[in-house]
Design a protein around this motif. Sequence first.
Motif, mmCIF file in Angstrom:
data_model
loop_
_atom_site.group_PDB
_atom_site.id
_atom_site.type_symbol
_atom_site.label_atom_id
_atom_site.label_comp_id
_atom_site.label_asym_id
_atom_site.label_seq_id
_atom_site.Cartn_x
_atom_site.Cartn_y
_atom_site.Cartn_z
ATOM 1 N N VAL A 120 0.848 -1.193 0.000
ATOM 2 C CA VAL A 120 0.000 0.000 0.000
ATOM 3 C C VAL A 120 0.887 1.248 0.000
ATOM 4 N N PRO A 121 0.374 2.365 -0.517
ATOM 5 C CA PRO A 121 1.145 3.609 -0.463
ATOM 6 C C PRO A 121 1.165 4.174 0.959
ATOM 7 N N VAL A 122 2.045 5.130 1.196
ATOM 8 C CA VAL A 122 2.155 5.782 2.495
ATOM 9 C C VAL A 122 1.606 7.207 2.367
ATOM 10 N N PRO A 123 0.433 7.478 2.965
ATOM 11 C CA PRO A 123 -0.058 8.855 2.980
ATOM 12 C C PRO A 123 0.826 9.685 3.917
ATOM 13 N N TYR A 124 1.023 10.971 3.591
ATOM 14 C CA TYR A 124 1.867 11.802 4.439
ATOM 15 C C TYR A 124 1.392 13.246 4.419
ATOM 16 N N ILE A 125 1.792 13.969 5.470
ATOM 17 C CA ILE A 125 1.621 15.414 5.576
ATOM 18 C C ILE A 125 2.983 15.967 5.959
ATOM 19 N N ILE A 126 3.392 17.063 5.321
ATOM 20 C CA ILE A 126 4.650 17.721 5.682
ATOM 21 C C ILE A 126 4.310 19.086 6.271
ATOM 22 N N PHE A 127 4.835 19.337 7.465
ATOM 23 C CA PHE A 127 4.604 20.581 8.189
ATOM 24 C C PHE A 127 5.863 21.431 8.156
ATOM 25 N N ASP A 128 5.690 22.751 8.327
ATOM 26 C CA ASP A 128 6.848 23.588 8.593
ATOM 27 C C ASP A 128 7.521 23.043 9.835
ATOM 28 N N ARG A 129 8.815 22.987 9.813
ATOM 29 C CA ARG A 129 9.538 22.384 10.936
ATOM 30 C C ARG A 129 9.573 23.339 12.127
ATOM 31 N N ALA A 130 9.173 22.836 13.276
ATOM 32 C CA ALA A 130 9.180 23.615 14.512
ATOM 33 C C ALA A 130 10.551 23.504 15.178
ATOM 34 N N ASP A 131 10.774 24.353 16.168
ATOM 35 C CA ASP A 131 12.046 24.340 16.891
ATOM 36 C C ASP A 131 12.204 23.120 17.779
ATOM 37 N N GLY A 132 11.103 22.510 18.180
ATOM 38 C CA GLY A 132 11.184 21.366 19.074
ATOM 39 C C GLY A 132 9.827 20.736 19.261
ATOM 40 N N ASP A 133 9.735 19.869 20.236
ATOM 41 C CA ASP A 133 8.513 19.148 20.547
ATOM 42 C C ASP A 133 8.115 19.496 21.971
ATOM 43 N N VAL A 134 6.904 19.996 22.142
ATOM 44 C CA VAL A 134 6.455 20.400 23.470
ATOM 45 C C VAL A 134 6.534 19.246 24.458
ATOM 46 N N ARG A 135 6.373 18.019 23.995
ATOM 47 C CA ARG A 135 6.429 16.866 24.896
ATOM 48 C C ARG A 135 7.803 16.702 25.530
ATOM 49 N N ASP A 136 8.848 17.234 24.873
ATOM 50 C CA ASP A 136 10.185 17.121 25.432
ATOM 51 C C ASP A 136 10.387 18.047 26.635
ATOM 52 N N HIS A 137 9.513 19.021 26.790
ATOM 53 C CA HIS A 137 9.654 19.978 27.879
ATOM 54 C C HIS A 137 8.705 19.688 29.039
ATOM 55 N N LEU A 138 7.901 18.670 28.891
ATOM 56 C CA LEU A 138 6.942 18.337 29.931
ATOM 57 C C LEU A 138 7.521 17.323 30.902
ATOM 58 N N GLU A 139 7.515 17.682 32.129
ATOM 59 C CA GLU A 139 7.861 16.756 33.196
ATOM 60 C C GLU A 139 6.882 17.018 34.319
ATOM 61 N N ALA A 140 6.614 16.038 35.101
ATOM 62 C CA ALA A 140 5.612 16.158 36.163
ATOM 63 C C ALA A 140 5.901 17.339 37.085
ATOM 64 N N THR A 141 7.172 17.670 37.291
ATOM 65 C CA THR A 141 7.515 18.733 38.236
ATOM 66 C C THR A 141 7.411 20.122 37.620
ATOM 67 N N ILE A 143 4.880 21.326 35.658
ATOM 68 C CA ILE A 143 3.527 21.811 35.425
ATOM 69 C C ILE A 143 3.094 22.610 36.650
ATOM 70 N N ASP A 144 2.941 23.913 36.444
ATOM 71 C CA ASP A 144 2.476 24.767 37.518
ATOM 72 C C ASP A 144 1.320 25.627 37.006
ATOM 73 N N ASP A 145 0.806 26.488 37.856
ATOM 74 C CA ASP A 145 -0.348 27.305 37.483
ATOM 75 C C ASP A 145 -0.043 28.224 36.306
ATOM 76 N N VAL A 146 1.144 28.801 36.275
ATOM 77 C CA VAL A 146 1.504 29.705 35.177
ATOM 78 C C VAL A 146 1.534 28.945 33.851
ATOM 79 N N TRP A 147 2.131 27.753 33.850
ATOM 80 C CA TRP A 147 2.199 26.953 32.631
ATOM 81 C C TRP A 147 0.796 26.577 32.170
ATOM 82 N N LEU A 148 -0.061 26.161 33.104
ATOM 83 C CA LEU A 148 -1.432 25.795 32.752
ATOM 84 C C LEU A 148 -2.202 26.982 32.186
#
Length: 163
Positions: A120-141, A143-148
């Motif tokens: 089967v073919p591979v469908p794809y979407i190409i986005f402008d490349r961002a500086d990073g991934d927000v998930r890399d900056h998330l840690e349980a410690t 998350i505070d009120d300002v971030w929320l």
Amino acid sequence: MTLPAALPTISTHPALFLDGLTLDGGWRVTGRATTVRGQPAGGHQSVGYFAERADGHQGFLKAIDLSRLIQAQHVMRALQEVTEQFNFEVSLLEQCCDMRLSRVVYAIDHGEHRVPGALVPVPYIIFDRADGDVRDHLEATTIDDVWLLRCVHHVAVGLHQLH
């Protein structure tokens, strides 16, 4: 006796084998994207890659992995869901781009690529490349009120722009 899990092959999992290929739109896939923690980037049904056009424009490629559909209990329903999600994401991003909204990452190309030897073919979407991934900056410690409140603010701005 249980059989060992079959290794992914180009014919069964083509979305895993795009590295080094040039897509129909002229984008060359330059490597698999990973997060800071070394985990593969992408979602439950996608594989993340970096891509580059001949003019040097860089993008993030989201390749839809259709291989999981084969294992679904209701293959046609699963295919419909993935198709609807893909088409919705493309149309939403095109509308955002047409309206010149500022709080979104733009989709700059999309299509399907047939990998030699794949079923089967591979469908794809190409986005402008961002500086990073927000998930890399998330840690349980961290998350505070300002971030929320910042998250709520960005969601509100995005909803306002959609209307």
